[in-house]
Design a protein around this motif. Structure first.
Motif, mmCIF file in Angstrom:
data_model
loop_
_atom_site.group_PDB
_atom_site.id
_atom_site.type_symbol
_atom_site.label_atom_id
_atom_site.label_comp_id
_atom_site.label_asym_id
_atom_site.label_seq_id
_atom_site.Cartn_x
_atom_site.Cartn_y
_atom_site.Cartn_z
ATOM 1 N N VAL A 62 -5.745 -7.207 -14.051
ATOM 2 C CA VAL A 62 -5.035 -6.743 -15.301
ATOM 3 C C VAL A 62 -4.100 -7.445 -15.036
ATOM 4 C CG1 VAL A 62 -3.753 -4.723 -16.265
ATOM 5 C CG2 VAL A 62 -6.524 -4.728 -15.715
ATOM 6 N N THR A 63 -3.543 -7.081 -13.047
ATOM 7 C CA THR A 63 -2.342 -7.884 -12.561
ATOM 8 C C THR A 63 -1.747 -9.197 -13.242
ATOM 9 O OG1 THR A 63 -2.502 -5.687 -11.016
ATOM 10 C CG2 THR A 63 -0.698 -7.439 -11.382
ATOM 11 N N VAL A 64 -3.265 -10.134 -12.758
ATOM 12 C CA VAL A 64 -2.837 -11.165 -12.961
ATOM 13 C C VAL A 64 -3.164 -11.757 -14.325
ATOM 14 C CG1 VAL A 64 -4.734 -13.462 -12.782
ATOM 15 C CG2 VAL A 64 -4.536 -11.853 -10.608
ATOM 16 N N ILE A 65 -3.704 -11.383 -15.432
ATOM 17 C CA ILE A 65 -3.825 -11.421 -16.632
ATOM 18 C C ILE A 65 -1.961 -11.029 -17.257
ATOM 19 C CG2 ILE A 65 -4.818 -11.395 -18.897
ATOM 20 C CD1 ILE A 65 -7.451 -10.956 -17.574
ATOM 21 N N GLY A 66 -2.257 -10.155 -17.149
ATOM 22 C CA GLY A 66 -1.095 -9.452 -17.791
ATOM 23 C C GLY A 66 0.646 -9.906 -16.955
ATOM 24 N N ALA A 123 -2.652 -16.212 4.025
ATOM 25 C CA ALA A 123 -2.108 -16.269 2.510
ATOM 26 C C ALA A 123 -0.970 -15.588 2.325
ATOM 27 C CB ALA A 123 -3.414 -15.125 2.016
ATOM 28 N N ASN A 124 -0.444 -15.166 3.139
ATOM 29 C CA ASN A 124 0.690 -13.978 3.253
ATOM 30 C C ASN A 124 2.019 -15.330 3.343
ATOM 31 O OD1 ASN A 124 1.460 -11.080 2.709
ATOM 32 N ND2 ASN A 124 -0.138 -11.291 4.128
ATOM 33 N N PHE A 125 1.734 -16.276 3.898
ATOM 34 C CA PHE A 125 2.577 -17.379 4.612
ATOM 35 C C PHE A 125 2.613 -18.512 2.952
ATOM 36 C CE2 PHE A 125 3.457 -21.731 4.752
ATOM 37 C CZ PHE A 125 4.650 -22.188 5.423
ATOM 38 N N ILE A 126 1.490 -18.338 2.539
ATOM 39 C CA ILE A 126 1.227 -19.260 0.575
ATOM 40 C C ILE A 126 2.417 -17.735 0.100
ATOM 41 C CG2 ILE A 126 0.001 -19.710 -0.489
ATOM 42 C CD1 ILE A 126 -1.765 -20.369 1.015
ATOM 43 N N LYS A 127 2.115 -16.822 0.058
ATOM 44 C CA LYS A 127 2.602 -16.157 -0.769
ATOM 45 C C LYS A 127 4.203 -16.312 -1.418
ATOM 46 C CE LYS A 127 3.687 -11.416 -1.718
ATOM 47 N NZ LYS A 127 3.858 -9.824 -0.864
ATOM 48 N N VAL A 175 6.352 -11.747 -10.847
ATOM 49 C CA VAL A 175 5.752 -13.066 -9.758
ATOM 50 C C VAL A 175 5.552 -12.545 -8.416
ATOM 51 C CG1 VAL A 175 6.897 -14.873 -8.730
ATOM 52 C CG2 VAL A 175 7.892 -14.548 -10.670
ATOM 53 N N ASN A 176 5.845 -11.205 -7.823
ATOM 54 C CA ASN A 176 5.586 -11.299 -6.761
ATOM 55 C C ASN A 176 4.291 -10.152 -6.937
ATOM 56 O OD1 ASN A 176 6.037 -10.066 -3.882
ATOM 57 N ND2 ASN A 176 6.184 -7.563 -4.783
ATOM 58 N N ASN A 177 3.335 -9.578 -8.015
ATOM 59 C CA ASN A 177 2.529 -8.595 -8.687
ATOM 60 C C ASN A 177 1.386 -9.496 -8.081
ATOM 61 O OD1 ASN A 177 4.168 -5.917 -8.516
ATOM 62 N ND2 ASN A 177 3.933 -6.015 -10.745
ATOM 63 N N PHE A 178 1.731 -11.312 -9.234
ATOM 64 C CA PHE A 178 1.010 -11.979 -8.940
ATOM 65 C C PHE A 178 0.381 -12.399 -8.498
ATOM 66 C CE2 PHE A 178 -0.040 -16.345 -10.131
ATOM 67 C CZ PHE A 178 -1.284 -16.471 -10.968
ATOM 68 N N LEU A 179 1.351 -12.887 -7.104
ATOM 69 C CA LEU A 179 0.743 -13.288 -6.046
ATOM 70 C C LEU A 179 0.424 -12.208 -4.879
ATOM 71 C CD1 LEU A 179 4.251 -15.627 -5.137
ATOM 72 C CD2 LEU A 179 2.118 -16.416 -5.727
ATOM 73 N N MET A 180 0.578 -11.187 -4.883
ATOM 74 C CA MET A 180 -0.047 -10.227 -4.071
ATOM 75 C C MET A 180 -1.150 -10.230 -4.886
ATOM 76 S SD MET A 180 1.745 -8.499 -2.203
ATOM 77 C CE MET A 180 0.633 -7.072 -2.215
ATOM 78 N N ALA A 181 -1.720 -9.973 -5.656
ATOM 79 C CA ALA A 181 -2.929 -9.980 -6.926
ATOM 80 C C ALA A 181 -3.514 -11.254 -6.371
ATOM 81 C CB ALA A 181 -3.190 -10.484 -8.268
ATOM 82 N N LEU A 182 -3.404 -12.395 -5.934
ATOM 83 C CA LEU A 182 -3.904 -13.286 -5.564
ATOM 84 C C LEU A 182 -4.366 -13.333 -3.537
ATOM 85 C CD1 LEU A 182 -1.849 -16.296 -6.665
ATOM 86 C CD2 LEU A 182 -3.986 -15.715 -7.754
ATOM 87 N N MET A 183 -4.095 -12.676 -2.562
ATOM 88 C CA MET A 183 -4.304 -11.766 -2.124
ATOM 89 C C MET A 183 -5.564 -10.699 -1.908
ATOM 90 S SD MET A 183 -2.232 -12.201 -0.076
ATOM 91 C CE MET A 183 -1.935 -12.204 1.138
#
Length: 274
Positions: free
Chosen positions: A124-128, A212-216, A246-254
């Motif tokens: 939901v977070t990534v798509i939205g 992953a956090n460095f990339i985020k 943007v922050n939520n999207f990158l967090m979801a990629l974690m």
């Protein structure tokens, strides 16, 4: 993974009821950055409409989450007991292995309870989030989409070692009762080996999360800079909203590192129980 699908089919209506409330919760949460930004701009202009809608979304997300929490424990504990009873009924293994594998069965239930919930929220977070980012500033959308490639690459670097550490730890756990029965020295050896394996696994997880956090954070800084310097019309509320998405999207990629670890852990456990 076939075992997971069999369990899902057997309890599909109860699980779908849980996941429905989880989905409604996440959809309510997804709207909150947008409503927050609109509320800030609205308050600056003397309007309280968006603030009321924001408060309503908070109430709805809490209500849906409450409904899910009061119901799901009953379902998950029944699923765990059913798995264990079936395993014990057909197993002729020694007691040490039985104890270890019945404990490992908890991880199967954790997939249905924790990981599925987590990935409903992630999807939901990534798509939205990415949909809103592209609608607001397509350049920022392209930039944060590229972050997925870098995170995926960082995970593949450590995949084999993560899988190896999980297998070694589970092998050691199956010898716990045997080691305790064989006396003090074997018991000490077992717990020392468990400690070393835990340290090894924790170190791999730390490296995974560090990359992953460095990339985020790298992509987050670049994305906000790009937003502010390329947007023709911008308000305080819109900056906060885009930053949040943007922050939520990158967090979801974690979730990618977590998915790799979950798949490795679950595959090994299902191989042992089946």
């Amino acid at each position: 993974m076939d075992k997971i699908f069999e369990i899902f089919k057997e309890y599909k209506y109860k699980l779908l009821f849980i996941y429905l409330f989880m989905l409604l919760t996440e959809l309510s949460i997804l709207l909150q950055p947008l409503l927050l930004g609109k509320s800030i701009d609205g308050l600056i202009n003397g309007s309280y409409l968006w603030l009321i809608l924001l408060a309503t979304s908070y109430c709805l997300s809490n209500f849906f989450n409450y409904k899910r929490m009061v119901y799901d424990t009953k379902v998950y504990t029944k699923i765990y007991n059913d798995i264990v009873f079936r395993f014990l009924g057909k197993s002729d293994l020694d007691d040490s292995t039985k104890i270890a594998r019945t404990d490992m069965a908890n991880d199967i239930v954790h997939v249905l309870e924790g990981y599925v919930h987590y990935y409903i929220a992630t999807i939901v977070t990534v798509i939205g989030s990415i949909s809103f980012i592209y609608s607001e500033n397509y350049k920022v959308g392209i930039l944060v989409s590229i972050a997925f490639i870098f995170i995926l690459f960082s995970v593949t670097l450590l995949f084999k070692k993560i899988r190896q550490s999980i297998i070694l730890r589970n092998n050691n756990e199956e010898n716990k009762v045997k080691s305790l029965q064989q006396g003090y020295e074997q018991s000490v050896s077992f717990f020392n080996r468990r400690r070393k394996l835990s340290i090894f696994e924790s170190t791999l997880q730390g490296k995974n999360w560090f990359l992953a956090n460095f990339i985020k954070h790298f992509f987050l800084i670049i994305a906000i800079t790009l937003l502010v310097t390329t947007s023709k019309v911008i308000t305080i509320g819109s900056v906060i909203t885009v930053y949040s998405y943007v922050n939520n999207f990158l967090m979801a990629l974690m979730s990618v590192p977590i998915a790799v670890e979950m798949y490795s852990r679950l595959s090994d456990i299902l191989r042992r129980i089946n």
